[in-house]
Write an enzyme that holds these catalytic residues in place. Structure first.
Site, mmCIF file in Angstrom:
data_model
loop_
_atom_site.group_PDB
_atom_site.id
_atom_site.type_symbol
_atom_site.label_atom_id
_atom_site.label_comp_id
_atom_site.label_asym_id
_atom_site.label_seq_id
_atom_site.Cartn_x
_atom_site.Cartn_y
_atom_site.Cartn_z
ATOM 1 N N GLY A 73 35.851 15.628 7.816
ATOM 2 C CA GLY A 73 35.414 16.489 8.895
ATOM 3 C C GLY A 73 33.952 16.867 8.803
ATOM 4 O O GLY A 73 33.193 16.321 7.995
ATOM 5 N N GLN A 74 33.542 17.819 9.656
ATOM 6 C CA GLN A 74 32.144 18.199 9.775
ATOM 7 C C GLN A 74 31.967 19.647 9.309
ATOM 8 O O GLN A 74 32.560 20.051 8.321
ATOM 9 C CB GLN A 74 31.691 17.943 11.211
ATOM 10 N N GLY A 153 40.945 19.606 7.877
ATOM 11 C CA GLY A 153 40.084 18.796 7.010
ATOM 12 C C GLY A 153 40.761 18.626 5.673
ATOM 13 O O GLY A 153 40.997 19.609 4.960
ATOM 14 N N CYS A 182 32.618 21.514 14.026
ATOM 15 C CA CYS A 182 33.181 20.161 14.057
ATOM 16 C C CYS A 182 32.385 19.227 14.962
ATOM 17 O O CYS A 182 32.909 18.242 15.477
ATOM 18 C CB CYS A 182 34.652 20.188 14.476
#
Length: 218
Positions: A73-74, A153, A182
């Site tokens: 994920g971010q 995540g 995200c």
């Protein structure tokens, strides 16, 4: 399959300490020295960067502590009023299928939200769970606006999972403005209380526990 341990941590949990605990438990599960664990925590305000994080998405790097993490994920935010659920499950026994595992996490969140008559939805190309905001003006395309209510995540090591998911109960939604959550710029963030529901953390915990078994089979 052994029963999964269910642990609710009181207070606010230090993030590096939580990561160390997860890594140790995942290693013990892999070695056959411990059982699976679902660990529910709250963190003090902080940002975490997943393996796909874009540095440009960290809008306000000095606002809260920022932790690099090897989960997928971010950027995401964690803080008081948000339930973070760390899942240490053995995919050797549950099927070595990462996509199916993430889908189960999504279905679990959706089932828990349904306990409060909230319709959580999945969107192609967007990780996490979303809700339509028909109480807001339509978007530029004429479609209903959508807000994110839960993030996912995970990381796997020797097919044992750790990290997990987060669901917004009543966090300070303004804290999300320090990042592009995200990597999504055209949608917002919401919470159960923001949707007008007087849900407590304990209410959500019960819903998560009730719906875990039907989704994961234990």
């Amino acid at each position: 399959m052994n029963m999964v341990e269910w642990r609710i941590e009181p207070g606010l949990t230090d993030y590096p300490a939580a990561v160390a605990t997860m890594e140790a438990r995942a290693a013990a599960i892999s070695a056959g020295e411990a059982g699976e664990l679902v660990w529910l925590v709250e963190h003090p305000p902080l940002y975490t960067a997943g393996t796909s994080a874009n540095p440009r998405d960290l809008v306000d790097p000095d606002r809260f502590p920022v932790y690099d993490t090897r989960r997928g994920g971010q950027y995401t935010y964690h803080g008081p009023g948000q339930r973070v659920v760390y899942v240490m499950l053995d995919l050797n026994a549950r099927g070595r299928d990462v996509r199916a595992f993430v889908q189960r996490l999504e279905h679990w969140i959706i089932a828990a939200l349904a306990e409060f008559n909230v319709t959580g939805e999945i969107r192609e190309g967007r990780v996490g769970v979303w809700v339509e905001r028909r109480d807001k003006p339509l978007g530029a395309t004429g479609a209903p606006r959508e807000d994110k209510i839960a993030a996912i995540g995970v990381r796997l090591k020797k097919w044992v999972s750790f990290h997990g998911l987060s669901i917004n109960v009543d966090p300070d939604l303004g804290h999300f403005s320090g990042i592009v959550p995200c990597g999504i710029t055209e949608h917002g963030v919401t919470s159960l209380v923001d949707l007008g529901l007087p849900v407590t953390m304990a209410d959500l915990d019960l819903a998560l526990e009730r719906t875990f078994g039907p989704v994961f089979g234990a």
